[in-house]
Design a protein around this motif. Structure first.
Motif, mmCIF file in Angstrom:
data_model
loop_
_atom_site.group_PDB
_atom_site.id
_atom_site.type_symbol
_atom_site.label_atom_id
_atom_site.label_comp_id
_atom_site.label_asym_id
_atom_site.label_seq_id
_atom_site.Cartn_x
_atom_site.Cartn_y
_atom_site.Cartn_z
ATOM 1 N N SER A 248 0.861 -1.290 0.065
ATOM 2 C CA SER A 248 -0.001 0.006 -0.049
ATOM 3 C C SER A 248 0.981 1.342 -0.022
ATOM 4 O O SER A 248 0.560 2.202 -0.675
ATOM 5 C CB SER A 248 -0.906 -0.064 1.415
ATOM 6 O OG SER A 248 -1.629 -1.083 1.190
ATOM 7 N N ILE B 182 1.897 2.077 -3.295
ATOM 8 C CA ILE B 182 1.007 2.605 -4.053
ATOM 9 C C ILE B 182 0.889 3.951 -3.967
ATOM 10 O O ILE B 182 0.586 5.016 -4.721
ATOM 11 C CB ILE B 182 -0.333 1.771 -3.951
ATOM 12 C CG1 ILE B 182 0.025 0.450 -4.582
ATOM 13 C CG2 ILE B 182 -1.457 2.502 -4.638
ATOM 14 C CD1 ILE B 182 -1.413 -0.548 -4.504
ATOM 15 N N PHE C 296 -6.798 1.456 -10.077
ATOM 16 C CA PHE C 296 -5.257 1.697 -9.727
ATOM 17 C C PHE C 296 -4.563 1.837 -11.039
ATOM 18 O O PHE C 296 -4.782 0.833 -11.930
ATOM 19 C CB PHE C 296 -4.871 0.681 -8.728
ATOM 20 C CG PHE C 296 -5.533 0.976 -7.440
ATOM 21 C CD1 PHE C 296 -4.852 1.443 -6.381
ATOM 22 C CD2 PHE C 296 -6.608 0.243 -7.115
ATOM 23 C CE1 PHE C 296 -5.268 1.544 -5.125
ATOM 24 C CE2 PHE C 296 -7.347 0.575 -5.824
ATOM 25 C CZ PHE C 296 -6.688 1.099 -4.907
ATOM 26 N N GLN D 276 -4.636 7.807 -10.831
ATOM 27 C CA GLN D 276 -4.038 8.385 -9.844
ATOM 28 C C GLN D 276 -4.300 9.649 -8.856
ATOM 29 O O GLN D 276 -3.665 10.230 -7.936
ATOM 30 C CB GLN D 276 -2.458 8.929 -10.293
ATOM 31 C CG GLN D 276 -1.697 7.710 -10.891
ATOM 32 C CD GLN D 276 -0.975 6.703 -10.156
ATOM 33 O OE1 GLN D 276 -1.690 6.241 -9.224
ATOM 34 N NE2 GLN D 276 -0.012 6.414 -10.378
ATOM 35 N N ASN E 45 -2.706 -9.831 -2.455
ATOM 36 C CA ASN E 45 -1.812 -9.077 -3.440
ATOM 37 C C ASN E 45 -0.674 -9.945 -3.979
ATOM 38 O O ASN E 45 0.495 -9.846 -3.867
ATOM 39 C CB ASN E 45 -1.020 -7.813 -2.600
ATOM 40 C CG ASN E 45 -0.352 -7.038 -3.589
ATOM 41 O OD1 ASN E 45 -1.107 -6.563 -4.592
ATOM 42 N ND2 ASN E 45 0.917 -6.769 -3.507
ATOM 43 N N TYR F 243 -5.703 -4.764 -5.749
ATOM 44 C CA TYR F 243 -5.076 -3.313 -5.117
ATOM 45 C C TYR F 243 -5.985 -2.832 -4.185
ATOM 46 O O TYR F 243 -5.737 -2.296 -3.291
ATOM 47 C CB TYR F 243 -4.748 -2.480 -5.964
ATOM 48 C CG TYR F 243 -3.347 -3.363 -6.891
ATOM 49 C CD1 TYR F 243 -2.213 -3.397 -6.640
ATOM 50 C CD2 TYR F 243 -3.837 -3.680 -8.180
ATOM 51 C CE1 TYR F 243 -1.166 -4.103 -7.262
ATOM 52 C CE2 TYR F 243 -2.988 -4.374 -9.035
ATOM 53 C CZ TYR F 243 -1.483 -4.440 -8.298
ATOM 54 O OH TYR F 243 -0.465 -5.198 -8.990
ATOM 55 N N LYS G 99 1.423 -2.570 -11.009
ATOM 56 C CA LYS G 99 0.311 -3.002 -12.326
ATOM 57 C C LYS G 99 1.363 -2.838 -13.525
ATOM 58 O O LYS G 99 2.299 -2.206 -13.502
ATOM 59 C CB LYS G 99 -0.909 -2.112 -12.412
ATOM 60 C CG LYS G 99 -2.080 -2.677 -11.685
ATOM 61 C CD LYS G 99 -3.388 -1.945 -12.208
ATOM 62 C CE LYS G 99 -4.522 -2.446 -11.345
ATOM 63 N NZ LYS G 99 -5.847 -1.654 -11.925
#
Lengths: 328, 301, 431
Positions: free
Chosen positions: A150, A153, B62, B66, B257, B265, C264
């Protein structure tokens, strides 16, 4: 210098009183020789849990890893002695030296910034008590996030082309078009991540500030000292043990930066080796390439290098760290 | 900086004049303080707010979105996360983490403060050597210790129990805490100890009745860190726990994940946000005790 | 002289510590193979896999079923994500305590197999373990030097994914599949141009070692020699990376953008219309893109008559050599591999089932069926798989990917990258 002079004994007695009983054994205050003996016994008694931990859990594995540093251990077959081979290979390993370089930059630039931020915010928070609980929690919150994907991200999003950092900079006329894919900007990103998570040293500074006796400030005020003067002559000396602690521990921690770099670099030290910090490379050698011998050698080189730095810090600390408990 | 004039701690009653008149410079300082701290809070909290907002994004958003706000906000991530993993309810992972955290706090505070008292206040043979060794244990990257430590706990038959994760805490193996408390004890005036000794107190009594109350800020700090680090520890539980019903949160979180099958995500961020709440609560409660220690209060006279 | 001295001086205490630790690590080799299974003996098996929560619930279901059928066997399942899974296995391999049954990855097979930590299943074949229903070339991927060390659960093959929704947005025509590399390049260019830079035709395929392998197999070569050494030169590698410079400059998604969307991929973020990867990524990519359906096509080839593709075991099941219950462990593997019920539980999520009986039970549908149909459609291009990956292949694959990214970011030239790759190989393969 108006350093922390010892508080008046009469006052200290009042605090000591609840615990002190007039009756009871009087041995402790006796002859110096016997006092030394009893201190040795008491010292080992208080240290007992730590000693058990040291000998049962810590020291064996440490010595074992020292032994492995001189072997070709690959996790699967018994280690074979290889002398200094690992250290010789390290000397000629360009990836190793690359990791040393970026780790040093990270430590030298990141640690002072993080400590300054932590101390500054701690002072700010200590200034007022109203609402400080909320702000304390707010500033500590980033340090609560565990090292999970996380955080990678979130951090990528902050520095992406549409992220707030880049938008903020383009507002100032600087347009970088996102930091994430630019190897040269990874280091500033990693440092900012470390600075953002300044909660731990901040809390320690706060705890240290709570230990500064209020009279010292009052005395300084009576002397007509301004805020800056008080900071220099009261806060800094009284806080010096805690500053020393934070400096040493943050330095050691920065040398061993792993989790955030591993996650942001997806475990590969990328992009372009920009997150290949010392321990990330060590980990790759140990668990991806199964060269535990080489990794152990790397670990001990780090231990010795940081150990020397720590030793120097301890030495210099004698001139600038003032302990309230030391007799003047 | 120069605007900050008054004492950092609450103004003492000794100077009532100071407090009543509220000179204009003081108001200005207050305003500057509030503006500064609020701005700082916004900057520091923005990534967290982004993360919380992201937990309402569907997984497919995701990478492509953003921005701060989700395009198609959804509760699905939380619903999925609360369903648990392989028949194990999610609260179980929270429970395991809580047990480990509380155990870590108790063990760390007791064992570290004892060791710290010895290092800071007692003169015994071998002290410099042991102190150097304690600092030394901080310096070795832990990755090379994983395998031998695993062997020790395996031979003790402790694998797949919480013991390997807690034993070290009760034996003060984290030098960070010992050294932290050492620094605080060394900063205490020695006169207190000496006075007590003259009154006939033994070391245990001095430690318990004088030192411990005086280093409360350090102990609270240690409790906070011990809990949070235990809460976020991944490697220890990974190595020592096998049964999924023993997993704490950081292990359970990984399951959403896995790159090799399919990463969710949205769910990953959602469980991270949920995992944050209890530690946040813990911090909010404990930081309240982070107030001036007995020493400074007692000395106000 | 110095060496001898330091050897003695240095080892002293440490050797003693080491000896104690090593000795204890090697204990507990219980199971003597070939004994008769006792249906009344209470047995506990430890079983481990990597994967997400979806896989975890499927395995839980399978385990419950197995325990119903074998009331004397108790299976403890445990799971982790892929990197952590292997960190734990490496520690257990060194320190003892590998689980009885393990979901295994092809790239680690040689390392564990050659070091004797996996049980040789040869004597159980036809005697507790049915392997008739598994294609022989696929079955061979679990063998090392006449020992059967693992059994494939399912298989996949290299493939080309296309996202119809992204393609439609651009208005470009789809890729036909299985045509020349030039043709595929032209297709990617057309998509990137048609979109006006919004999205891209694809990802720089020279970033992945599998595409190098594919091109080499199309020329009749393998990545590694029989001796386990690299079968290409540093110049060839530099040439391979350079060949895509034009694509990187104008056509494929910029490496910088890929870094922003990581973890990703560009394809998973709906930023590219196509990407080459293993066919079992279907499920993951459906989730990542949120797309309703994805097209799966044959990768480009320089010679359609060459058997350039191969069936890769998506994962395998292996038994620890240290297990105390080899019969029960084999029975569990047999159940996982062949049982139609297990086939039904997993569908194609562990790869298209390797075993005929499991495949029948699976009754594939939707995207799973699409993958199966793709694999059938390229049957003509499927040849023998290469020898099991060299020790450390996973690390090399990762290095290759990282260097490819670095080239894309402009941090290093293809020549420098090739140099670094060969340096790395010397370290990894030379130890």
């Amino acid at each position: 210098m108006t350093t922390g002079s010892a508080p008046a004994p009469q006052n200290t007695r009042t605090t000591a009183e609840p615990g002190a009983r007039p009756a009871g054994n009087r041995r402790a205050g006796g002859h110096p020789k016997r006092k030394g003996n009893s201190e040795t016994v008491a010292g080992y008694a208080f240290l007992a849990p730590w000693l058990v931990g040291l000998f049962a859990l810590t020291l064996g594995p440490m010595l074992f890893s020292l032994y492995l540093a001189f072997t070709d251990y690959n996790l699967f077959t018994a280690p074979e002695w290889s002398g200094l081979a690992n250290f010789e290979r390290m000397a000629g390993d360009t990836v190793f030296w690359g990791s040393v370089q970026i780790t040093l930059i990270y430590v030298l630039v990141g640690t002072p910034i993080k400590l300054a931020a932590a101390l500054g915010v701690a002072m700010l928070l200590n200034y007022k008590s109203k609402g400080s609980g909320f702000f304390r929690s707010a500033f500590y919150a980033p340090s609560l996030i565990g090292a999970s994907v996380s955080i990678a991200i979130v951090w990528r999003a902050m520095f992406s082309a549409e992220g707030p950092v880049d938008s903020g900079l383009s507002f100032l006329g600087i347009n970088l078009g996102g930091w994430v894919g630019v190897p040269a900007l990874i280091m500033p990103m990693m440092i900012l991540l470390a600075v953002w998570q300044f909660g731990a040293p901040m809390v320690i500074f706060l705890a240290g500030l709570k230990q500064v006796p209020a009279e010292l400030y009052e005395a300084a005020s009576v002397d007509g000292a301004k805020a800056w003067r008080k900071f220099i002559s009261v806060t800094l000396p009284m806080l010096s043990p805690v500053i020393f602690f934070n400096l040493l521990l943050e330095m050691i921690g920065a040398f061993q930066i792993f989790a955030s770099a591993y996650i942001i670099g997806s475990g590969s030290g990328g992009p372009a080796g920009a997150t290949n910090f010392y321990t990330v490379y060590l980990y790759t050698r140990a668990f991806t390439n199964n060269q535990m011998g080489y990794a152990s050698a790397m670990a001990w080189v780090l231990l010795i290098a940081v150990g020397i730095l720590a030793f120097i810090l301890f030495r210099t600390s004698k001139s600038w760290v003032h302990y309230g408990g030391d007799t003047k | 900086m120069s605007t900050i004039e008054s004492t950092p701690t609450a103004p003492p009653p000794v100077q009532p004049i100071h407090k009543r008149r509220q000179p204009p410079r003081r108001t200005a300082a207050n305003v500057a303080w509030i503006v500064g701290i609020v701005l700082l809070t916004v900057v520091v909290l923005y990534p967290l707010v982004w993360m919380i907002s992201a937990s309402f994004k569907p997984s497919s958003e995701f990478g492509s979105n953003q921005g701060l706000l989700p395009e198609n906000p959804t509760f699905d991530n939380f619903i999925k996360v609360m369903e648990g993993v392989a028949g194990i309810p999610t609260w179980r992972f929270f429970w395991n983490s809580t047990i480990l955290g509380i155990g870590a706090v108790i063990g760390t505070v007791i064992s570290s403060s004892m060791a710290a008292y010895a290092f800071a206040r007692l003169n015994f043979k071998g002290r410099p050597l042991f102190f150097a060794m304690m600092i030394g244990t901080l310096l070795l990257p832990f990755h090379v210790l994983i395998i031998p430590q695993y062997m020790i706990f395996r031979n003790l038959g402790m694998v797949d129990t919480f013991a390997p994760l807690l034993v070290g805490k009760f034996l003060a193996t984290e030098a960070f805490f010992v050294f932290l408390i050492v620094q605080f004890i060394r900063n205490l005036p020695k006169e207190l100890d000496e006075a007590a000794r003259i009154d006939g107190c033994g070391h245990w009594r001095i430690f318990w009745s004088i030192t411990v109350p005086l280093i409360k800020p350090a102990l609270i700090t240690s409790s906070i860190f011990a809990f949070i680090w235990s809460w976020n520890d991944f490697l220890g539980p990974l190595l020592y726990l096998n049964s999924p019903e023993n997993y704490p949160l950081p292990l359970a979180l990984r399951v959403f994940n896995d790159q090799s099958s399919a990463s969710d995500y949205g769910a990953t961020v959602a469980i991270s946000v949920l995992a944050l709440l209890p530690v946040m609560l813990f911090f909010v409660i404990f930081q309240r005790f982070l107030v001036a220690g007995v020493a400074t209060q007692g000395l106000k006279g | 002289m110095f060496n001898k001295f330091s050897r003695r001086a240095g080892s002293g205490v440490a050797v003693t510590v080491a000896a104690v630790l090593m000795l204890t690590a090697c204990g507990g080799n219980g199971g003597d193979a070939g004994g008769t299974p006792d249906p009344n003996e209470e047995v506990t098996l430890n079983f481990t896999w990597w994967g997400n929560e979806d896989r975890a619930s499927r395995y839980e279901e399978a385990i419950a079923l197995f325990e119903d059928e074998n009331p004397n066997i108790d299976v403890n399942g445990t799971f982790m994500d892929f990197p952590a899974y292997w960190e734990k296995r490496q520690t257990e391999a060194a320190g003892g305590g590998l689980p009885d049954v393990m979901q295994f990855d092809y790239s680690y097979l040689r390392q564990y197999g050659e070091n004797g930590v996996l049980l040789d299943l040869t004597e159980y074949e036809g005697n507790g373990l049915t392997t008739d229903g598994i294609d022989e070339t696929l079955m061979a991927t679990g063998r090392l030097e006449d020992q059967t060390l693992a059994v494939p659960t399912g298989y996949n093959a290299w493939s080309l994914f296309e996202n119809p929704a992204v393609l439609e947005e651009t208005g470009a025509t789809g890729y036909e599949g299985g045509t020349s590399w030039e043709d595929y390049d032209a297709y990617m260019t057309s998509v990137t141009e048609a979109s006006g830079g919004e999205v891209y035709g694809g990802t720089d395929y020279t970033g992945r070692i599998q595409n190098l392998e594919l091109q080499m197999r199309q020329e009749g070569r393998e990545l590694f020699t029989d001796e386990g050494e690299l079968n290409f030169t540093q110049e060839e590698l530099a040439e391979f990376w350079s060949s895509a410079q034009g694509l990187r400059d104008n056509v494929t998604i910029p490496a910088r953008q890929l870094e922003e969307v990581a973890p990703k991929s560009g394809f998973g973020s709906n930023l590219t219309a196509s990407e080459m990867t293993w066919s079992n990524f279907m499920g993951g990519y459906l989730g990542d893109t949120g797309a309703e359906d994805l097209t799966i096509l044959a990768p480009p080839t320089s010679d359609p008559s060459v058997k350039d593709l191969y069936q890769k075991p998506s994962m395998l099941h292996a038994v620890s050599a240290g297990t105390e219950h080899p019969e029960a462990a084999v029975a569990f593997v047999e159940f996982l591999i062949n049982s139609p019920e297990v086939g039904a539980i997993f569908g194609a999520s562990l790869g298209v089932p390797a075993s005929e009986t499991a495949l029948e039970g699976a009754s594939l549908e939707g995207p799973d069926l699409g993958v199966k149909e793709y694999l059938d459609s390229v049957a003509d291009r499927i040849g023998d798989p290469p020898a099991a990956p060299v020790v450390g292949y996973g690390a090399l694959e990762n290095t290759f990917l990282t260097l490819g990214t670095s080239i894309g970011l402009g941090a290093i030239t293809p020549e420098e990258a090739a140099q670094q790759f060969f340096d790395e190989v010397a370290v990894t393969l030379g130890s």
